[in-house]
Design a protein around this motif. Sequence first.
Motif, PDB file in Angstrom:
ATOM      1  N   THR A 192     -22.885 -55.858  13.339  1.00  0.00           N
ATOM      2  CA  THR A 192     -23.975 -56.590  12.563  1.00  0.00           C
ATOM      3  C   THR A 192     -23.658 -56.969  10.962  1.00  0.00           C
ATOM      4  N   ASN A 193     -22.402 -56.459  10.730  1.00  0.00           N
ATOM      5  CA  ASN A 193     -21.706 -56.521   9.286  1.00  0.00           C
ATOM      6  C   ASN A 193     -20.167 -57.331   9.467  1.00  0.00           C
ATOM      7  N   ARG A 194     -20.348 -58.525   9.300  1.00  0.00           N
ATOM      8  CA  ARG A 194     -19.122 -59.111   9.571  1.00  0.00           C
ATOM      9  C   ARG A 194     -18.134 -58.881   8.447  1.00  0.00           C
ATOM     10  N   MET A 195     -18.692 -58.491   7.285  1.00  0.00           N
ATOM     11  CA  MET A 195     -17.608 -57.961   6.093  1.00  0.00           C
ATOM     12  C   MET A 195     -16.939 -56.654   6.503  1.00  0.00           C
ATOM     13  N   ALA A 196     -17.797 -55.839   6.981  1.00  0.00           N
ATOM     14  CA  ALA A 196     -17.297 -54.522   7.040  1.00  0.00           C
ATOM     15  C   ALA A 196     -16.201 -54.541   8.315  1.00  0.00           C
ATOM     16  N   GLN A 197     -16.385 -55.239   9.192  1.00  0.00           N
ATOM     17  CA  GLN A 197     -15.649 -55.646  10.492  1.00  0.00           C
ATOM     18  C   GLN A 197     -14.237 -56.096   9.873  1.00  0.00           C
ATOM     19  N   ILE A 198     -14.366 -57.188   8.745  1.00  0.00           N
ATOM     20  CA  ILE A 198     -13.217 -57.573   8.347  1.00  0.00           C
ATOM     21  C   ILE A 198     -12.259 -56.715   7.713  1.00  0.00           C
ATOM     22  N   ILE A 199     -13.151 -55.775   6.541  1.00  0.00           N
ATOM     23  CA  ILE A 199     -12.337 -54.684   6.091  1.00  0.00           C
ATOM     24  C   ILE A 199     -11.875 -53.495   6.993  1.00  0.00           C
ATOM     25  N   VAL A 200     -12.528 -53.196   7.941  1.00  0.00           N
ATOM     26  CA  VAL A 200     -11.895 -52.524   8.911  1.00  0.00           C
ATOM     27  C   VAL A 200     -10.631 -52.869   9.375  1.00  0.00           C
ATOM     28  N   LEU A 201     -10.647 -54.267   9.973  1.00  0.00           N
ATOM     29  CA  LEU A 201      -9.396 -54.947  10.589  1.00  0.00           C
ATOM     30  C   LEU A 201      -8.430 -54.706   9.350  1.00  0.00           C
ATOM     31  N   ALA A 202      -8.491 -55.144   8.209  1.00  0.00           N
ATOM     32  CA  ALA A 202      -7.460 -55.151   7.082  1.00  0.00           C
ATOM     33  C   ALA A 202      -7.095 -53.730   6.906  1.00  0.00           C
ATOM     34  N   ILE A 203      -7.721 -52.564   7.057  1.00  0.00           N
ATOM     35  CA  ILE A 203      -7.372 -51.166   6.962  1.00  0.00           C
ATOM     36  C   ILE A 203      -6.378 -50.749   8.046  1.00  0.00           C
ATOM     37  N   ILE A 204      -7.207 -51.012   9.246  1.00  0.00           N
ATOM     38  CA  ILE A 204      -6.352 -50.585  10.594  1.00  0.00           C
ATOM     39  C   ILE A 204      -4.886 -51.566  10.471  1.00  0.00           C
ATOM     40  N   SER A 205      -4.825 -52.759  10.090  1.00  0.00           N
ATOM     41  CA  SER A 205      -3.609 -53.642  10.089  1.00  0.00           C
ATOM     42  C   SER A 205      -2.532 -52.846   9.076  1.00  0.00           C
ATOM     43  N   VAL A 206      -3.035 -52.559   7.917  1.00  0.00           N
ATOM     44  CA  VAL A 206      -2.119 -51.747   7.002  1.00  0.00           C
ATOM     45  C   VAL A 206      -1.739 -50.567   7.587  1.00  0.00           C
ATOM     46  N   ILE A 207      -2.543 -49.846   8.097  1.00  0.00           N
ATOM     47  CA  ILE A 207      -2.046 -48.268   8.843  1.00  0.00           C
ATOM     48  C   ILE A 207      -1.155 -48.777   9.752  1.00  0.00           C
ATOM     49  N   ALA A 208      -1.478 -49.822  10.808  1.00  0.00           N
ATOM     50  CA  ALA A 208      -0.398 -50.169  11.890  1.00  0.00           C
ATOM     51  C   ALA A 208       0.955 -50.689  11.271  1.00  0.00           C
ATOM     52  N   HIS A 209       0.863 -51.281  10.135  1.00  0.00           N
ATOM     53  CA  HIS A 209       2.071 -51.665   9.442  1.00  0.00           C
ATOM     54  C   HIS A 209       2.967 -50.756   8.958  1.00  0.00           C
TER      55      HIS A 209
END
Length: 214
Positions: free
Chosen positions: A175-192
């Motif tokens: 229900t929080n699109r901004m939180a989803q975007i932040i989560v995706l960004a953090i996970i992407s950095v971790i995966a990188h």
Amino acid sequence: MDYIHQMFEGMGVPLWLTMLGRLVFPIFLFLAADSFHYTHDRLAYLRRLLYMSWFMTIGNAIIGNVFHSGNVGLMNNAFSTFFITGIFICSWDLLTKGLRDKSYKELIQGFGVFLLPILSSIPVVVLAGINEIPHANPLVVQIVASILSLVPSIIMVEGGFVMVILGLLFYIFRTNRMAQIIVLAIISVIAHLFDPTTVLDDDLRCDSYVFLQW
């Protein structure tokens, strides 16, 4: 495109193929997590994901035995990731409902569901150890590996456990699109910074899928 790069990187396939192709998996995870919220029958949804996971595993085995490309083996199975994500989503809902309603029964159920993908990983670890034994019966190892390949577990999911976490967080913050975007960004950095599948591929995944090479 991501799979083409993965399979034929040693033959000079360009890096931009995987850079474009990897955009797809988070989209699939987002849709899968959202679907768990809207579906009217979660068990039926989980069954379909499990059936498709089996289909992919068997298909990979057949293709791997028909078409040979050196030491390259097909191990990709996104449906196992979606299935495990669904298991953790069910666990999350049971635990949160149990806390809200102060229901010990639902808390115990939620904790039990949470442990399922973890416990299903134990035989895979045992198999990896058995495969290192010099006099291990190859036929027995092959049969056990074939059976275990049909049981989704957190250490056998495509993309690594970090992708399961991403799917669960997509659901939690649906229900929080901004939180989803932040989560995706953090996970992407971790995966990188740290590829969560590297150790798995080298130490466990290839051992448990050893029957593909046979």
